[in-house]
Each structure stands twice: as structure tokens, then as C-alpha cells.
Design an enzyme around this catalytic site. Sequence first.
Site, PDB file in Angstrom:
ATOM      1  N   GLU A  32       0.823  -1.220   0.000  1.00 13.98           N
ATOM      2  CA  GLU A  32       0.000   0.000   0.000  1.00 13.98           C
ATOM      3  C   GLU A  32       0.854   1.266   0.000  1.00 13.98           C
ATOM      4  OE1 GLU A  32      -3.621   0.159  -0.072  1.00 13.98           O
ATOM      5  OE2 GLU A  32      -2.839   2.085  -0.746  1.00 13.98           O
ATOM      6  N   LYS A  51       4.602   4.682  -9.944  1.00 11.93           N
ATOM      7  CA  LYS A  51       3.336   4.504  -9.202  1.00 11.93           C
ATOM      8  C   LYS A  51       2.185   4.204 -10.163  1.00 11.93           C
ATOM      9  CE  LYS A  51       4.719   7.647  -5.492  1.00 11.93           C
ATOM     10  NZ  LYS A  51       4.731   9.060  -5.081  1.00 11.93           N
TER      11      LYS A  51
END
Length: 435
Positions: free
Chosen positions: A136, A212
Site C-alpha cells: 500500500e 506509481k
Amino acid sequence: MTPGRAAPGELRVGLLGCGTVGAAVVRLLRTNGEEITRRTGRVLRIVRVAVAQPDKSRGIVFEPGVLTGQAADVVADPRVDCVAEVMGGVEPARTLLLDAIERGKSVVTANKQLIARHGPEVFAAAARAGVDLRLEASVGGGLPVIQPLKESLAANRVSELWGILNGTTNYILTKMAGEGWGFERALEDAQRRGFAEADPTEDVDGHDAAAKLAILATIAFHAPVRADDVYREGIRRITPQDIAFGRELGFAVKLLAIARDRDGRVEARVHPAFLPVGHPLAAIRDELNALFVRGDFAGEVMTVGRGAGGEPTASAVVADLIDIARNRAAGVHGRVGWGELAPRPVRPIEETASPFYLLMRVTDRPGVFARIASIFGEEGVSIASIVQKTRGHAADIIMVTHTTVETQMRRVLARLEQLDVLHSIRSTIRVVGDV
Ligand code: NDP
Ligand code: HSE
């Protein structure tokens, strides 16, 4: 306690790295550890910590024997049930994580560069070993994006992701817009405040956001997307003049990350873009990150939060550790991995389309504008608006086009470059939305 055996309800964590994020993980567990145990019935205990320089002063006191300069010893330690990698870099982080997985240990990582390059390999190893691999913190710091994509939106076909995935560049652009500063001054300020690294390349040239985006697109589209598949432009060329002219046209500039799954192909790009000032992303300031996800049943979902900094990132790392502790207690492992990935071709940037903002300086004399306009017309590019500002014997021309395929725009730019009246094309910036 017997080495090699955890107390009931306990997860013994080996931390690889104790810098900005690692130290915040330690502080978080020291501050909220009892509350976490009260709520979850699980005890998260850091039993070993690896750093590069064990003698460096870091304002945290560990019991003797916890801190080591040998990361491999932490991975091999039988007292470590789970390895949390917050050291960064591709190697030795990759080898250490694979070693931990082979030893049957679940792993947590905050390392986007590693996952964006080697995600499929590391996930396949975790699936084979039947351990949990959680990441995460690797995207958006404290912003919950990966678990919501995998779990809360699992029922949807996700067709699009777009947002602001880099806190440092958003801080720089916010300062340039708010204070009228140039890029260099805003970068220095970001470095002084600890957002930007001494070598800011990863952030300002878009590598961080591209890594990302690759991770998010892989999870959202169930297709392997590597950082190298992401088209990338950074923010170094954005000037205060662009920002001022953009504002006159009703735009704010942001470094956007955009991924789409359309017509059997994946599109992924990171570049500066003008947004209408009323767009929700235009209001995302400073080091905040924000992500929109479009699901076929959920519709548009937006998440906003602090995308950088030790504390928000530690919040995500510890949430992953709590989940692993819960899985361990329930006797389940390897739940919610990468899943099956179906490779899809990547749409090249040349085939994407958007409106463009264009700023050029030309000689100010009769007939110049007609020559420029005819190039746009001949290449089939429709002009949405034009502003001219006289600069002595020259003029700055600011144009915004209607939606234009990238190759068409490149042909226009190449022909403009041939004009003897052109001094320079000072910038081209894509515009998001219909103009
Ligand atoms: P730092 O540079 O602050 O910390 C890195 C830590 O790793 C240091 O404690 C360092 O030791 C240790 N380390 C480095 N190499 C080794 C090695 N070979 N063996 C053992 N220890 C080593 O990085 P951050 O905490 O900022 O970032 C860590 C990770 O988190 C990165 O992957 C980053 O991308 C990610 N991340 C960071 C965010 C942030 O805002 N900082 C946000 C989201 C993700 P020493 O202290 O002795 O130098
Ligand atoms: N350097 C990143 C940013 C944080 O500025 O968003 C780590 O992912």
C-alpha cells in the site's frame, strides 16, 4: 520467549531501513501499538532493524541486538515472521524480499521502483510460497489506493485512472503558482522542507509518478504495465509565464498521471497538463496526492491525502502489517495478490489525443498570423482560442487547440519551426478536458 516461536497473537517484524519511513513506523508502533492491539487482538513487535550505518545517530533507542548493519541477517533471523522493506532502491531490496519470501515470510514494501520493475516476479514468488505481499505504501504514501482497487472496487471493470501521484512536484507547482516563483526557487524550497531529495530527478522528471502509475494500472487493468511503458515528461520546463498565461485562460497546471484501458490497449502517461481551474484536481495543493478511478458500476471515485512524508507512509506500512497479522491469525496467506495478468499492447503517445496549449514568440508584422493559422488548417488542427501579446517588434502568441492527435500536433510544430518569422516555440502543454 523461545526463538523461532511467536507469542500467541504476535507478529514479529524485521524492518529493513530506519530512515524517514522506517523511523516513523517505529514511532507509530510506539505511539499506537497498544491501541492497535486493543482493537485487533494482534501485537506488532519490531524484533530486528537493518540500516546502512548502525552507528549513525537517529533519535531512536533500540534494545541491544535489535539494530544491525546486515540486512540479510534480519531476513534470515528465525524470530522474524514478516519483513517490512523501507530501505528503497531496486537492489539489494529485491534479493532480500525474494529471500524472505522463499523462507516463507510475508513481506511489506514501500518501494515503488522495485515493484514497478519486478512486481510480476516478486508476486509470482509470493504466490508460490503462499505468503502475503503487501505494498500500500508504494503508491501515494498515506493515501489508500491499492487495497481499495483490489478489494472495494473488485466488482468493477476499471477503465481509467488519473490523478496527482507525486507530492514533491505538486508542492513545487503550487509554490510557482502561488508565489510567482521560478522552478529552481520552488525546488530549493521543496528540498529545504524535506519533500524533494538532494537529487530531485526521480520526482521532477516524473519517474516516481510513472512507477506509481505502472503499479496502479497493473492492478486496475489486470495487465502487466511496467514503468518503461509509461510515457513521461517532467515539470522542469514549466515557467511562471506558462502559469500566468494559463491562469488568464482559466487553467491550473498539474503533473498528471493518466492510465486508460480502451479498445484492447493500455495507455499510460505522466506529463504536465492544464486543467480547468474548477476541476477538483486543480484544488489539490502542496504535497497532497489525489486519484480518480472510474469503474463501470461504481462510477468515479476520488481519493485525496498526503502522498509523501514519513508519517503518512508509515500509516500505510503498519496497516499492511496489521492485515498480515490478521491473516496469520486466521491461518490464511497469499490472499489478494497480483491475480491473473493478461498482457495488452501499450498505445504509443503519438496515438493519444488532447487539446494543446502552445506559446510561441514571432516577429510582429502583417501576414505572420495568417501563415501560422494556415499551417494549423492544413494539418487539420482546429484552434479553440488565440491571445496575442506584443513584445516590442515581436509578439507572444498563445493558442489553445481543440482535441488533436499527438502526431498532428507534432507535424504542426515541425512546420512552425521552419517559419523565418518564428523566434521560438516556448512551450506546449497538453490540456485535460474538452476545450
Ligand atoms: P531513507 O533514505 O530516509 O531511508 C532509507 C533507510 O534504509 C535508511 O535507514 C538506510 O540506513 C537504510 N538502508 C539503505 N540501504 C541499506 C542497506 N543496503 N542495508 C540496510 N539498510 C539500508 O528513505 P525513505 O524512508 O524516505 O524511503 C524508504 C522507502 O519508502 C523508499 O522505497 C521510498 O520510495 C518509499 N517511500 C518514501 C516516502 C517518503 O515520503 N519518504 C513516501 C512513500 C514511499 P541509514 O539510516 O543508516 O542511512
Ligand atoms: N517522492 C515522493 C513524492 C514520495 O514526492 O510524492 C515517495 O513516493
